[in-house]
Design a protein around this motif. Sequence first.
Motif, PDB file in Angstrom:
ATOM      1  N   ASP A 287       9.851   6.880  16.390  1.00  0.00           N
ATOM      2  CA  ASP A 287       9.915   5.434  16.520  1.00  0.00           C
ATOM      3  C   ASP A 287       8.935   4.296  16.249  1.00  0.00           C
ATOM      4  N   GLN A 288       7.642   5.638  16.729  1.00  0.00           N
ATOM      5  CA  GLN A 288       6.239   4.409  17.177  1.00  0.00           C
ATOM      6  C   GLN A 288       5.382   4.960  15.918  1.00  0.00           C
ATOM      7  N   HIS A 289       5.562   6.193  15.438  1.00  0.00           N
ATOM      8  CA  HIS A 289       3.916   6.782  14.584  1.00  0.00           C
ATOM      9  C   HIS A 289       3.725   5.658  13.407  1.00  0.00           C
ATOM     10  N   PRO A 290       2.790   5.910  13.434  1.00  0.00           N
ATOM     11  CA  PRO A 290       2.072   4.608  12.030  1.00  0.00           C
ATOM     12  C   PRO A 290       3.537   4.668  10.606  1.00  0.00           C
ATOM     13  N   GLU A 291       3.617   5.737  10.611  1.00  0.00           N
ATOM     14  CA  GLU A 291       3.985   5.899   9.301  1.00  0.00           C
ATOM     15  C   GLU A 291       4.844   5.328   9.063  1.00  0.00           C
ATOM     16  N   VAL A 292       6.200   6.059  10.399  1.00  0.00           N
ATOM     17  CA  VAL A 292       7.462   5.328  10.280  1.00  0.00           C
ATOM     18  C   VAL A 292       7.465   3.711  10.416  1.00  0.00           C
ATOM     19  N   LEU A 293       6.182   3.100  10.724  1.00  0.00           N
ATOM     20  CA  LEU A 293       6.107   1.707  10.696  1.00  0.00           C
ATOM     21  C   LEU A 293       6.067   0.930   9.717  1.00  0.00           C
ATOM     22  N   SER A 294       5.044   1.475   8.930  1.00  0.00           N
ATOM     23  CA  SER A 294       4.698   1.591   7.640  1.00  0.00           C
ATOM     24  C   SER A 294       6.196   1.205   6.909  1.00  0.00           C
ATOM     25  N   THR A 295       6.792   2.480   6.507  1.00  0.00           N
ATOM     26  CA  THR A 295       8.168   2.733   5.928  1.00  0.00           C
ATOM     27  C   THR A 295       8.677   2.219   6.145  1.00  0.00           C
ATOM     28  N   ARG A 296       9.221   1.395   7.356  1.00  0.00           N
ATOM     29  CA  ARG A 296      10.980   0.223   7.544  1.00  0.00           C
ATOM     30  C   ARG A 296       9.908  -0.899   7.468  1.00  0.00           C
ATOM     31  N   ARG A 297       8.793  -1.371   7.609  1.00  0.00           N
ATOM     32  CA  ARG A 297       7.782  -2.392   7.133  1.00  0.00           C
ATOM     33  C   ARG A 297       8.133  -2.652   5.476  1.00  0.00           C
ATOM     34  N   LEU A 298       7.807  -1.454   5.047  1.00  0.00           N
ATOM     35  CA  LEU A 298       7.791  -1.830   3.085  1.00  0.00           C
ATOM     36  C   LEU A 298       9.801  -1.715   2.969  1.00  0.00           C
ATOM     37  N   LEU A 299      10.513  -1.148   3.370  1.00  0.00           N
ATOM     38  CA  LEU A 299      11.437  -0.889   3.046  1.00  0.00           C
ATOM     39  C   LEU A 299      12.620  -2.440   3.075  1.00  0.00           C
ATOM     40  N   LYS A 300      11.404  -2.884   4.140  1.00  0.00           N
ATOM     41  CA  LYS A 300      12.407  -4.569   5.049  1.00  0.00           C
ATOM     42  C   LYS A 300      11.914  -5.179   3.588  1.00  0.00           C
ATOM     43  N   ASP A 301      10.358  -5.342   3.303  1.00  0.00           N
ATOM     44  CA  ASP A 301       9.625  -5.884   2.060  1.00  0.00           C
ATOM     45  C   ASP A 301      10.006  -5.863   0.759  1.00  0.00           C
ATOM     46  N   LEU A 302      11.022  -4.688   0.780  1.00  0.00           N
ATOM     47  CA  LEU A 302      11.343  -4.341  -0.667  1.00  0.00           C
ATOM     48  C   LEU A 302      12.880  -5.278  -0.406  1.00  0.00           C
ATOM     49  N   GLU A 303      13.891  -5.136   0.625  1.00  0.00           N
ATOM     50  CA  GLU A 303      14.724  -5.787   0.673  1.00  0.00           C
ATOM     51  C   GLU A 303      15.506  -7.160   0.916  1.00  0.00           C
ATOM     52  N   GLU A 304      13.598  -7.707   0.854  1.00  0.00           N
ATOM     53  CA  GLU A 304      13.255  -9.299   0.504  1.00  0.00           C
ATOM     54  C   GLU A 304      13.556  -9.414  -0.964  1.00  0.00           C
ATOM     55  N   GLN A 305      12.721  -8.504  -0.886  1.00  0.00           N
ATOM     56  CA  GLN A 305      12.487  -8.542  -2.338  1.00  0.00           C
ATOM     57  C   GLN A 305      13.436  -8.596  -3.680  1.00  0.00           C
ATOM     58  N   ALA A 354       4.172  -5.909  -2.787  1.00  0.00           N
ATOM     59  CA  ALA A 354       4.203  -5.359  -1.617  1.00  0.00           C
ATOM     60  C   ALA A 354       3.402  -4.292  -1.689  1.00  0.00           C
ATOM     61  N   ARG A 355       3.324  -3.464  -1.898  1.00  0.00           N
ATOM     62  CA  ARG A 355       2.473  -1.507  -1.754  1.00  0.00           C
ATOM     63  C   ARG A 355       1.051  -2.477  -1.764  1.00  0.00           C
ATOM     64  N   VAL A 356       0.700  -3.161  -2.209  1.00  0.00           N
ATOM     65  CA  VAL A 356      -0.880  -3.767  -2.025  1.00  0.00           C
ATOM     66  C   VAL A 356      -0.835  -4.086  -0.954  1.00  0.00           C
ATOM     67  N   ALA A 357      -0.066  -4.779  -0.941  1.00  0.00           N
ATOM     68  CA  ALA A 357       0.090  -5.499   1.160  1.00  0.00           C
ATOM     69  C   ALA A 357      -0.183  -4.990   1.869  1.00  0.00           C
ATOM     70  N   GLU A 358       0.877  -3.624   1.902  1.00  0.00           N
ATOM     71  CA  GLU A 358       1.201  -2.455   2.988  1.00  0.00           C
ATOM     72  C   GLU A 358      -0.079  -1.602   3.406  1.00  0.00           C
ATOM     73  N   PHE A 359      -0.699  -1.158   1.518  1.00  0.00           N
ATOM     74  CA  PHE A 359      -1.897  -0.636   1.948  1.00  0.00           C
ATOM     75  C   PHE A 359      -3.013  -1.365   2.783  1.00  0.00           C
ATOM     76  N   THR A 360      -2.960  -2.581   2.579  1.00  0.00           N
ATOM     77  CA  THR A 360      -4.257  -3.282   2.749  1.00  0.00           C
ATOM     78  C   THR A 360      -4.217  -2.730   3.912  1.00  0.00           C
ATOM     79  N   ALA A 361      -2.744  -2.993   4.927  1.00  0.00           N
ATOM     80  CA  ALA A 361      -2.502  -2.981   6.397  1.00  0.00           C
ATOM     81  C   ALA A 361      -2.696  -2.331   6.889  1.00  0.00           C
ATOM     82  N   ARG A 362      -2.590  -1.064   6.117  1.00  0.00           N
ATOM     83  CA  ARG A 362      -3.027   0.422   6.441  1.00  0.00           C
ATOM     84  C   ARG A 362      -4.701   0.718   6.100  1.00  0.00           C
TER      85      ARG A 362
END
Length: 525
Positions: A287-305, A354-362
């Motif tokens: 659950d603490q893997h970077p790709e898992v965390l980033s995917t969950r953040r992207l899901l949260k952003d899509l739901e908010e969007q 949301a994608r730009v924000a995620e890639f910027t964080a990564r």
Amino acid sequence: MEELLEQLSAFSRGMWRFRWHGLVVAWVVAVVGATVVWRLPDRYEASARIYVDTQSILRPLMLGLAVQPNVDQQLQMLSRTLISRPNVEKLIHMANLDLKDASIPEQEALIESLTNKLSIKAVGRDNFYQLSYLDSNPEKARRVIQSLVSIFVESSLGASRKDTNSAKLFLDEQIKAYRAKLEEAETRLKEFRLRNIELQTSSGKDSANRLTELSGLLEQAKLELREAETARDTARAQLAGKSVVAASGSASASVDSAALALATPEIDARLEAQRRHLDELLQRFTDQHPEVLSTRRLLKDLEEQKRREVDDLRRSAAASGSAIVATGSNASPAALELSKLLASSEVQVATLRARVAEFTARYAVAREQMKTAPALEAEAAQLNRDYDIHKKNYEGLVTRRESATMSGQLEDAGVAEFRLIDPPRVPPKPAAPNRLLLLPVVLVAGLVLGVVISLAMSQLRPVFYQGGELRNKLGLPLLGVVTLVMTETQQRQERLDRLRFLGALGALVGVMLLVMAATALKTMK
């Protein structure tokens, strides 16, 4: 030359004076020598021939799978080392020659005697070996050769088995040591991966490649965002020129429902794709893997969007100045299509933001990791290198152990076949001593010794036979020489004496010839 002849003549006259002394010595030597030769015990030679067949069909068949022993070299070494003290002691026990009550000097003498009498030699070039032994007892000689044949065969096979077992024991110890090293290297590598799990990716790229890849993805996302924003602004401007005010609340409600129907399916499809991707990641990482965390953040952003888009569409449909819908059945098809395009563009813009924000964080996280990544990658490379070396050595040792096992089985299967061509046998006639050769030697030795005795006595009691020799020896003037004139009786006596000497000498030779003839007849029987 004349002086040399005079000296030889003087020696001959001196030896003739003591001829009887020399003849007596010759007779004594001949009689004693012949007696000794006749009393020598007969010795019988036991022998056996062995053929070693090294041309086995298994050797070419097992080439490359098992170690091929150099059988020819082993046989040559065995033939040189077979007659050694340990083998001779073993031979004494096998042939029932033990001297249990004998003293240590007697045992040593027996070992020394057997070592000197045993012989093994190669006959020809085709791995023929002849074993022989001389002894006065023919049955004892046969037992000794029989035991030596058994030792010859057992030594060759035993040495091969011993070498194979020693090699397998050494390989087992090395395999055990390298297995421990390999397990230790695996443990260190596992602990390192657990400590730095966030740096691991499914593609196996290093930090520099990941940073470069994230930079490219970020730039691509920014470019797509700018394109989507431009397309949205264009669609909004075109729709503003064709828009009309909604006439009733029912029309607004129906248009709002149409806009919601357009927006929700796309976002829902993206959400579903991201959820499937998250399930795949959870099957490989924690659950603490970077790709898992980033995917969950992207899901949260899509739901908010999705929630924001729905709210925006509802407000736009309810506003009086909205440029999204037209009134009831009077709305034009062009305006309706533009409203659909605008809604889709809004969704796309939100997704790209949301994608730009995620890639910027990564990208920011990857830049931070670049500070410690080289040291970690060097440590990982060292651990992987140690692991690969231990694994390679371990697998090589296992392969060699299997090869040694097959080599031992190959030798047991019969790489070299021992064939007893001539079994141990003892001829009925003795092989030694060779009396027909020793008796002439005794005769010649007696005659030579008689001549030497005569010459030695003539030198011990010299006589001058020439006047010149006396004058040269004394250094005094010689006034004259008195010549002995022998009477007929004296001359006859001298001839008889000469005949007696020749008869005695001939008798010696004749007796020895008779002895040799008797020996030859005895040998032929």
